[in-house]
Scaffold this motif. Structure first.
Motif, PDB file in Angstrom:
ATOM      1  N   ALA A   1       0.829  -1.204   0.000  1.00 18.42           N
ATOM      2  CA  ALA A   1       0.000   0.000   0.000  1.00 18.42           C
ATOM      3  C   ALA A   1       0.863   1.253   0.000  1.00 18.42           C
ATOM      4  O   ALA A   1       0.526   2.258  -0.646  1.00 18.42           O
ATOM      5  N   TYR A   2       1.975   1.219   0.733  1.00 18.46           N
ATOM      6  CA  TYR A   2       2.882   2.379   0.752  1.00 18.46           C
ATOM      7  C   TYR A   2       3.400   2.676  -0.657  1.00 18.46           C
ATOM      8  O   TYR A   2       3.378   3.813  -1.125  1.00 18.46           O
ATOM      9  N   THR A   3       3.836   1.615  -1.347  1.00 17.62           N
ATOM     10  CA  THR A   3       4.316   1.799  -2.715  1.00 17.62           C
ATOM     11  C   THR A   3       3.185   2.235  -3.639  1.00 17.62           C
ATOM     12  O   THR A   3       3.361   3.109  -4.494  1.00 17.62           O
ATOM     13  N   ALA A   4       2.010   1.633  -3.450  1.00 19.74           N
ATOM     14  CA  ALA A   4       0.870   1.951  -4.319  1.00 19.74           C
ATOM     15  C   ALA A   4       0.417   3.391  -4.149  1.00 19.74           C
ATOM     16  O   ALA A   4       0.069   4.063  -5.129  1.00 19.74           O
ATOM     17  N   THR A   5       0.397   3.900  -2.908  1.00 21.04           N
ATOM     18  CA  THR A   5      -0.037   5.288  -2.703  1.00 21.04           C
ATOM     19  C   THR A   5       0.924   6.254  -3.366  1.00 21.04           C
ATOM     20  O   THR A   5       0.504   7.248  -3.976  1.00 21.04           O
TER      21      THR A   5
ATOM     22  N   LEU B   1       2.678   5.623  -5.991  1.00 18.94           N
ATOM     23  CA  LEU B   1       2.429   5.497  -7.426  1.00 18.94           C
ATOM     24  C   LEU B   1       1.148   6.225  -7.816  1.00 18.94           C
ATOM     25  O   LEU B   1       1.096   6.915  -8.846  1.00 18.94           O
ATOM     26  N   LEU B   2       0.098   6.092  -7.004  1.00 16.63           N
ATOM     27  CA  LEU B   2      -1.157   6.778  -7.287  1.00 16.63           C
ATOM     28  C   LEU B   2      -0.981   8.291  -7.280  1.00 16.63           C
ATOM     29  O   LEU B   2      -1.522   8.993  -8.136  1.00 16.63           O
TER      30      LEU B   2
ATOM     31  N   VAL C   1      -4.406  15.809  -3.537  1.00 14.27           N
ATOM     32  CA  VAL C   1      -3.738  14.533  -3.742  1.00 14.27           C
ATOM     33  C   VAL C   1      -2.378  14.519  -3.056  1.00 14.27           C
ATOM     34  O   VAL C   1      -1.863  13.461  -2.694  1.00 14.27           O
ATOM     35  N   GLU C   2      -1.795  15.711  -2.857  1.00 12.83           N
ATOM     36  CA  GLU C   2      -0.492  15.772  -2.200  1.00 12.83           C
ATOM     37  C   GLU C   2      -0.550  15.337  -0.738  1.00 12.83           C
ATOM     38  O   GLU C   2       0.475  15.058  -0.120  1.00 12.83           O
ATOM     39  N   THR C   3      -1.762  15.272  -0.153  1.00 15.00           N
ATOM     40  CA  THR C   3      -1.894  14.863   1.250  1.00 15.00           C
ATOM     41  C   THR C   3      -2.093  13.363   1.406  1.00 15.00           C
ATOM     42  O   THR C   3      -2.221  12.879   2.526  1.00 15.00           O
ATOM     43  N   VAL C   4      -2.140  12.621   0.294  1.00  9.31           N
ATOM     44  CA  VAL C   4      -2.372  11.181   0.361  1.00  9.31           C
ATOM     45  C   VAL C   4      -1.162  10.500   1.007  1.00  9.31           C
ATOM     46  O   VAL C   4      -0.012  10.778   0.654  1.00  9.31           O
TER      47      VAL C   4
ATOM     48  N   LEU D   1      -5.676   2.247 -14.074  1.00  7.06           N
ATOM     49  CA  LEU D   1      -5.956   1.551 -12.829  1.00  7.06           C
ATOM     50  C   LEU D   1      -6.934   0.399 -13.031  1.00  7.06           C
ATOM     51  O   LEU D   1      -6.745  -0.691 -12.481  1.00  7.06           O
ATOM     52  N   LEU D   2      -7.984   0.641 -13.807  1.00  8.04           N
ATOM     53  CA  LEU D   2      -8.946  -0.443 -14.042  1.00  8.04           C
ATOM     54  C   LEU D   2      -8.294  -1.600 -14.792  1.00  8.04           C
ATOM     55  O   LEU D   2      -8.581  -2.776 -14.511  1.00  8.04           O
ATOM     56  N   ALA D   3      -7.423  -1.293 -15.743  1.00  7.11           N
ATOM     57  CA  ALA D   3      -6.728  -2.358 -16.457  1.00  7.11           C
ATOM     58  C   ALA D   3      -5.829  -3.143 -15.506  1.00  7.11           C
ATOM     59  O   ALA D   3      -5.756  -4.381 -15.569  1.00  7.11           O
ATOM     60  N   LEU D   4      -5.140  -2.432 -14.612  1.00  7.48           N
ATOM     61  CA  LEU D   4      -4.276  -3.098 -13.639  1.00  7.48           C
ATOM     62  C   LEU D   4      -5.088  -4.003 -12.711  1.00  7.48           C
ATOM     63  O   LEU D   4      -4.738  -5.176 -12.487  1.00  7.48           O
ATOM     64  N   PHE D   5      -6.186  -3.463 -12.184  1.00  9.74           N
ATOM     65  CA  PHE D   5      -7.008  -4.250 -11.265  1.00  9.74           C
ATOM     66  C   PHE D   5      -7.683  -5.420 -11.990  1.00  9.74           C
ATOM     67  O   PHE D   5      -7.808  -6.519 -11.429  1.00  9.74           O
TER      68      PHE D   5
END
Length: 814
Positions: free
Chosen positions: A346-350, A352-353, A364-367, A691-695
């Motif tokens: 999740a750390y890596t994914a956030t 990346l997101l 988005v900078e606060t994610v 994201l939808l393609a990845l999921f």
């Protein structure tokens, strides 16, 4: 203690089955990691309160141009609302612009805003240093003060605590720094293309601005009184504006009538991204369910292998509750370990997101992974541990002691258990089909968006923004002269095909319209003839490869001493001069009779300005010098466009040098290609499609693994039966077909249910796709074929293994 014993036993079993443990941990980690990462995004963007006191009472005021086109307010409208409205404790106004910041380093173009003093009170701004503005600084001549943003203060001034009281130069004029605002302070607006302001100056308007009801360019926001709902405030605004219509100050506009509204800031900032995030939340929920189904099947397999062990425990007096606790401890341990690994994912994914997220995503900078994210992950660990562990625990704790102990070696899972496992595979296959169809629709939509004819060619075009300071360029002649010299200087550079300058690049924001008076036609304010207005130099339309349909484009001869010229787009020509040639027709900007007429000298193809999917509106392009003389409005900020023969960014240094030769103090900002501008406009659908393609790919892989696992286990459990079939004459090809048919039957059932499920779920994508319907036949036909191929591959390996079994060895082992 029983729990400690159960925990030790669970750890020992996990260590004895490394393959099983690794598969379960990875599956759980993928599900919990994806879910936690998206929760962090949704919380930061949608759920976290805005950094204002009582943010639900902060609203933005709009004139809504029916049906859904927002437009700004005039200063006169804002002042009238202040005096007549009872819904607000305070009303403030602001407008954004770009300023040249000089001194203390290289010249820099900085995003800025002019704000009334009460705006900081409404938003509860607490400066890190100094103070905000006072009301007497809104008077022209007394507005030479500035507030700096924390990021700008630290980057350019080294975080100097003595900055308050010092002087900086904005557009060549000295301004006294009165304070520094914290990094989390933002005006209540989501910026689509430009950066949020990094400094603020007082909004000081002349008395003449109060007289113009129609000069709408200001944002207005206010704080509602306690107990007043936004809908009630909107009704009051509409009633006040109705009195203006009755008095003749403003006019309804027929089918483009103005409606007044007060919109909560949180709703406004997240309106564009909220539907997309809802789709992604549903997607990761499906991923988590598929992961749980896979782990459930793994645990069911493990439970079948432990039936004799459980039977022995029951025979020795272990109660069912004790066995349930033991088995649930194992599943919760797996879930906890998978959750820990999922947090790392999740750390890596956030990160990346955040890197991939469109600029339009607010905050988005606060994610990030904060305490609520960890609590969410902990809740997901417990919930998933119980969800995928309960069924295997119930099944594993129910043992037929005598039957298992008497025939342990030949015992296999009965039909009810096998049916349950197959039902789980059918369910995850159905979810995978729905996700694949959603992904397919988004990818097809992105493809269609890329095929939209924008009316221009963005290839090999470099763009750069400039703003001329008023101190050095006080009038229209100086401004037009500089841009004329700059375009000539840039066109002389090696590798340059053409160059020009324009007020606003296409696809970078709402261009705005200007009312016009048509020659020979009485002005009817209810019809409100208007056109989106663009100001440009000769060479702009050619550089962007805008297609000329009739007449000519702008020329160097379109100066102050000749009749004023204009080129209009196809939509404007067709709307105001239907069925006739618009060349030679004349119009003036606004209704003032002393303004000069513009003669239409050319008609060009429609260009998409406000968005890729938005229909082009009426548009006029006016020569820079003539526009300034006709309106008295000076256009110091322009965007340079340069057509290159090769890679456009290779010209960046040469363009900077050309600007420096003409004015060493003038900063060049946002050097980027036009392809990048178009890419930014497509960033949200591209983000969703990616994201939808990845999921969907992840769901497909998990479904394939689940199908493989069930078929492989079925082959192992039915080894004795298969051996007997071969001894009785069954050929290897028949055994192969038998196993393949079972696997493909499950896949077919999952595909059928998935297609029905997709028809229900894809309607939520209707507002996210373009150029393709939510029940697109091509997508609904292609996805089953893809999944059937994957299912065939997943079934082939265990089927091939079954066909190659040695019947003698199998029967001896049975």
């Amino acid at each position: 203690m029983p729990f400690v014993q159960d925990l030790r036993l669970a750890l020992r079993r996990a260590a004895l089955r490394p393959g099983f443990t690794a598969a379960a941990l990875l599956t759980i980690a993928l599900g919990i990691g994806a879910t936690t990462a998206l929760f962090s995004v949704v919380r930061a963007v949608l759920l976290r309160p805005l950094p204002y006191p009582e943010p639900e009472r902060v609203v933005l005021l709009w004139n809504m141009l029916y049906p859904d086109d927002e437009t700004w307010l005039s200063w006169r409208e804002i002042v009238e609302y202040r005096q007549a409205s009872q819904s607000f404790t305070e009303l403030a106004a602001f407008t954004d612009f770009a300023a040249n910041l000089t001194g203390a380093g290289e010249p820099e173009r900085v995003a800025a805003a002019s704000v009334t003093a009460d705006g900081f009170t409404i938003l509860g701004a607490a400066p890190l240093l100094g103070r905000t503005f006072t009301a007497d600084e809104e008077v022209p001549g007394r507005e030479q003060v500035v507030l700096l943003g924390e990021a700008l203060w630290r980057r350019r001034f080294g975080g100097d605590p003595g900055i308050v009281g010092r002087s900086v130069h904005l557009d060549g004029k000295p301004h006294t720094v009165v304070g520094v605002l914290p990094a989390d302070f933002h005006l209540p607006l989501a910026y689509r293309d430009e950066q949020p302001p990094q400094l603020w100056v007082p909004l000081a308007l002349s008395p003449e601005a109060f007289e113009d009801w129609g000069d709408r360019y200001l944002y207005a926001f206010g704080r509602l009184r306690p107990g007043v709902a936004p809908a009630a405030a909107s009704r009051e605004l509409a009633a006040i504006a109705g009195r203006w219509v009755e008095a003749g100050h403003v006019h309804d506009q027929g089918d483009r009538r103005l409606e007044r509204s007060a919109v909560p800031v949180a709703e406004l900032m997240t309106r564009r991204i909220r539907p997309a995030l809802r789709v992604l939340v549903g997607t990761v929920a499906c991923i988590l369910l598929i992961a749980c189904v896979n782990v459930t099947n793994l645990l069911l397999t493990a439970a079948e292998g432990r039936r004799r062990e459980v039977a022995v425990q029951v025979a020795l007096g272990a109660g069912r509750g004790r066995l349930l606790a033991q088995l649930l401890t194992e599943s919760l341990l797996l879930s906890a370990a998978g959750g820990a690994l999922g947090l790392a994912l999740a750390y890596t994914a956030t990160r990346l997101l955040v890197a991939l997220a469109p600029a339009a995503v607010p905050r988005v900078e606060t994610v990030g992974l904060d305490a609520p994210a960890f609590l969410f992950a902990a809740g997901a660990v417990v919930a998933t541990g119980l969800l995928f562990g309960l069924a295997p625990a119930l099944q594993g704790s129910r043992a037929e002691v005598s039957g298992v102990l008497q025939g342990a070696r030949g015992a296999t899972a009965g039909p009810p258990r096998q049916r349950f496992r197959r039902a789980l595979v059918v369910a995850e296959t159905a979810l995978a089909v729905a996700l694949l169809i959603g992904s397919g629709l988004m990818l097809r939509s992105l493809w269609q968006l890329r095929q939209v004819d924008l009316g221009l060619d963005p290839g090999r075009v470099l763009t750069a923004q400039l703003t001329l300071p008023a101190s050095d360029y006080p009038g229209a002649a100086e401004i037009a002269g500089f841009y004329e010299r700059l375009v000539a200087e840039v066109e002389a550079l090696p590798g340059v095909v053409s160059a020009g300058a324009v007020r606003m690049l296409p696809l970078t924001g709402i261009i705005g319209d200007w009312s016009i008076t048509l020659e020979g036609k009485p002005h009817d304010p209810r019809e409100n003839p208007n056109g989106d207005w663009q100001v440009a130099t000769p060479g702009y339309l050619e550089t962007m490869d805008v297609r000329l349909l009739h007449g000519r484009l702008l020329r160097d001869t379109d100066r102050a001493d000749v009749p004023f010229a204009a080129v209009v787009n196809r939509s404007m020509a067709a709307r105001y001069w239907p069925g006739q040639d618009a060349l030679g027709e004349r119009f003036r900007l606004g209704t003032a009779p002393d303004r000069p007429w513009f003669t239409i000298v050319g008609v060009f193809a429609d260009v998409h300005h406000n968005g890729v999917v938005e229909e082009p509106r009426t548009e006029m392009v006016l020569p820079l010098e003539q526009f300034q003389l006709a309106t008295g409005s000076l256009r110091r900020g322009m965007t340079l466009v340069v057509k290159s023969r090769t890679e456009p960014l290779a010209l960046a240094a040469a363009v900077r040098a050309a600007v420096r030769r003409l004015d060493p103090r003038l900063p060049v900002a946002r050097l980027r290609t036009m392809d990048e501008v178009v890419g930014t406009a497509l960033s949200q659908p591209r983000f969703m499609a990616l994201l939808l393609a990845l999921f969907a790919g992840l769901a497909l892989a998990l479904a394939a693994v689940g199908l493989y696992g069930v078929i492989a286990y079925g082959v192992a459990a039915r080894g004795h039966e298969i051996g007997i079939r071969v001894v009785l004459g069954a050929t290897r090809s028949r055994v192969l077909r038998l196993v393949l048919s079972e696997g493909m039957a499950m896949a077919a059932a999952g595909i059928g249910i998935g297609l029905a499920l997709a028809r229900l779920l894809t309607r939520f994508l209707a507002g996210q796709i373009y150029g393709v319907t939510a029940d697109d036949p091509a997508t609904f036909a292609a996805v089953p074929l893809v999944l059937a191929a994957v299912a065939l591959a997943a079934t082939w390996l265990p089927a091939r293994r079954a066909a190659r079994m040695d019947p003698a060895a199998t029967l001896r082992a049975g």
